[in-house]
Design an enzyme around this catalytic site. Sequence first.
Site, mmCIF file in Angstrom:
data_model
loop_
_atom_site.group_PDB
_atom_site.id
_atom_site.type_symbol
_atom_site.label_atom_id
_atom_site.label_comp_id
_atom_site.label_asym_id
_atom_site.label_seq_id
_atom_site.Cartn_x
_atom_site.Cartn_y
_atom_site.Cartn_z
ATOM 1 N N CYS A 121 -6.943 3.045 3.589
ATOM 2 C CA CYS A 121 -6.604 2.433 4.858
ATOM 3 C C CYS A 121 -7.670 2.864 5.849
ATOM 4 O O CYS A 121 -7.892 4.054 6.044
ATOM 5 C CB CYS A 121 -5.226 2.916 5.284
ATOM 6 N N HIS A 135 0.861 -1.179 0.000
ATOM 7 C CA HIS A 135 0.000 0.000 0.000
ATOM 8 C C HIS A 135 0.897 1.229 0.000
ATOM 9 O O HIS A 135 2.029 1.186 0.492
ATOM 10 C CB HIS A 135 -0.919 0.000 1.224
HETATM 11 ZN ZN ZN Z 1 -4.416 -4.356 0.368
#
Ligand code: ZN
Length: 319
Positions: free
Chosen positions: A249, A218
């Site tokens: 997130c 990420h």
């Molecule tokens: Zn992921």
Amino acid sequence: MPSTASLAPGPRRAVVREVGLRDGLQSLAPTMPTAHKIAWIDAAYAAGQREIEVGSFVPARLLPQLADTAEVLAHAKTLPGLFASVLVPNLKGAQRALECGADLLVVPLSASHAHSLANLRKTPDEVVAEVARIRAERDAGGHATLIEGGVGTAFGCTLQGEVAPGEVLRLMVALLDAGADRVSLADTVGFADPESVRRLFESARREVGDKLACAHFHDTRGMGLANAYAAWQTGIDRFDACLAGIGGCPHAPGASGNVTTEDLAFMLERMGVVTGLDVQALLALRRRLEAWLPGETLHGVLWQAGLPQVLNGVAAVAA
Ligand code: ZN
């Protein structure tokens, strides 16, 4: 497109596995219509993508955004040579993936015990036991579907902080012993840096060899591409990525999501790594995605400047 003839040590070919239809869409509030998902898959395929995670078999009440996974998967299976995967959290989801003929099912395991209990309501070792049941089911039915154990929060997590590398390696081996065909490592919440990536991926390769199939980063803190490069240098040749970096997130609202497909494809191609991807076509697809997701924040960088241009035979140089 490569910038130089010489290439740092790393695989000469790499796969960018599109996970935007699962990892990306699951964290956005609106549900994308099935027709748009199908158009996305068709365009990604036309741009050269041959591995796409099309959704997740989870109860629709938990993730209504992915309730049409069976239909989307059925369409993906009509495209010759497309390797279609789905995420499944448990045996029930795996049974649907097997019935629907997914090429690969990915079972997420969180190396952080705290994250595992909070998100999967199971300990990591209970997930390992579930993988053994999934393998038994797969073999009993004679299905060709591959099983990948995806070890998440491998670099730490918001709930627990540090995750010991030894525990990550133990769980990878346990997943393979339980019957997973391969494993992958994920930096679920953006805790990794290139040096920690190098160390963990090198250790993982020593431990499980080429069963280490994929890296999932990420870009929460802007290190997604640097981490992908570090993993590539250790021999990784498959990366998860989301078109336009969608996703995010849950603990950091507004933070970017997965590594951006088109940026990663550009980086690899620029390095001389063959991806089979048409970066311009991915940029065009990104523009369509923007129209399909009105009001959503998209991420990534390449779209702003486009591919490098040479003007009048002289490279344009910014002062
Ligand atoms: Zn992921």
